[in-house]
Design an enzyme around this catalytic site. Structure first.
Site, PDB file in Angstrom:
ATOM      1  N   ASP A  67       1.058  -1.063   0.017  1.00 40.79           N
ATOM      2  CA  ASP A  67      -0.101   0.030  -0.015  1.00 40.79           C
ATOM      3  C   ASP A  67       0.774   1.246   0.070  1.00 40.79           C
ATOM      4  OD1 ASP A  67       0.840  -0.544   2.627  1.00 40.79           O
ATOM      5  OD2 ASP A  67      -0.830  -1.019   3.229  1.00 40.79           O
ATOM      6  N   ASN A 129      -8.005  -4.853  13.802  1.00 41.37           N
ATOM      7  CA  ASN A 129      -9.223  -5.281  13.724  1.00 41.37           C
ATOM      8  C   ASN A 129      -9.199  -6.289  12.315  1.00 41.37           C
ATOM      9  OD1 ASN A 129      -8.421  -3.811  11.377  1.00 41.37           O
ATOM     10  ND2 ASN A 129     -10.184  -2.148  11.482  1.00 41.37           N
ATOM     11  N   HIS A 131      -7.503  -6.123   9.687  1.00 43.37           N
ATOM     12  CA  HIS A 131      -6.982  -5.561   8.380  1.00 43.37           C
ATOM     13  C   HIS A 131      -5.845  -6.251   8.163  1.00 43.37           C
ATOM     14  CE1 HIS A 131      -5.150  -1.392   9.962  1.00 43.37           C
ATOM     15  NE2 HIS A 131      -4.277  -2.273   9.484  1.00 43.37           N
ATOM     16  N   GLU A 136      -9.904  -2.808   5.103  1.00 42.97           N
ATOM     17  CA  GLU A 136     -10.574  -2.761   6.394  1.00 42.97           C
ATOM     18  C   GLU A 136     -11.789  -3.749   6.286  1.00 42.97           C
ATOM     19  OE1 GLU A 136      -9.508  -1.273   8.837  1.00 42.97           O
ATOM     20  OE2 GLU A 136      -7.924   0.137   7.931  1.00 42.97           O
TER      21      GLU A 136
END
Ligand code: F6R
Length: 245
Positions: A67, A129, A131, A136
């Site tokens: 990313d 979480n 990801h 997400e």
């Protein structure tokens, strides 16, 4: 899924860095998928040390990072700058062989990866979480490289890298999709801090769940999970608790 447990984060990084250098030694033209963040720092230090000690060259290696921020106002906070500082400037990789996704020509990133032969060995961290990359909860499992709007909580968490000034934190990023990541032939995921125990427990429960993106990797044919003893202990406690429920 193969689980590997190490005494601490240092031992984990040493072992995984050696795995990467072994892979480059076996295939000097290997295609690597790389991650930023704090999880892989020990692995990168070990790659640098191992490749120097063993004289393993990265001159034919190609890399594709997961990313990158969009419109990042601070050049030294881009993920390209991170990779340069923590890995690339310490090994003999050629800059033109290092790739990052960008907003212009999104589909080209998946095409570029495919044309290079596909990612042989992908390194991943994990968010608390669940990801992976910037995918997400809720991201479709077959998603390819795409733009994401960064959540307020992610931007607030990252403000420390932007002079604690929220207005400087980018609002968008580009990430490989979950479908891009799962195409990698081999994946090594690091969970070396306690805040990652919850998504790892979900992963080990073995059920795919769109709300915990890492679970998309459950049936990947060559998926290794690198844990520290303390993370493993916390995961086992969570799993024992959920069985008792
Ligand atoms: C980094 C990335 C993220 C991180 C994750 C964990 O390129 O894609 O998914 O791996 O947010 O970050 P750290 O390692 O800083 O806890």
């Amino acid at each position: 899924m193969i689980i590997k447990i190490f005494k601490d984060s240092k031992e984990l990084g040493i072992a995984l860095g050696k795995e990467f250098v072994d892979a480059v030694e076996a295939n000097p033209s290997i295609i690597l998928g790389l991650a930023t963040g704090s999880s892989p720092l020990g692995t990168y230090a070990s790659i640098i040390e191992n490749s120097k000690e063993r004289g393993v060259s990265f001159s034919k290696v190609k890399t594709f990072n997961l990313d990158e921020y969009l419109a990042c106002p601070l050049e030294d906070q881009t993920y390209r700058a991170f990779m340069k500082e923590n890995l690339f400037s310490h090994i003999d990789i050629l800059e033109e062989n290092t790739h990052f996704p960008n907003a212009t020509g999104l589909s080209d990133y998946d095409k570029e990866i495919a044309e290079a032969g596909g990612v042989d060995f992908q390194l991943l961290g994990i968010g608390r979480n669940g990801h992976i990359g910037f995918n997400e909860p809720g991201t479709p499992a077959d998603s390819l490289t795409h733009v994401v709007d960064l959540t307020e909580s992610t931007r607030v968490a990252n403000a420390r890298f932007f002079r604690d000034d929220l207005s400087l934190v980018p609002t968008q990023a580009v990430t490989m999709g979950i479908g891009t990541i799962t195409k990698s032939r081999r994946i090594a995921l690091i969970a070396n801090t306690l805040d990652k125990a919850e998504p790892i427990a979900k992963l080990l429960q073995g059920k795919k769940d769109l709300d915990c993106p890492v679970t998309a990797l459950i049936d990947h044919p060559h998926f290794e999970v690198y844990l520290t003893e303390e993370v493993d202990e916390a995961v086992q406690k969570l799993l024992a608790g959920s069985l008792a429920d």
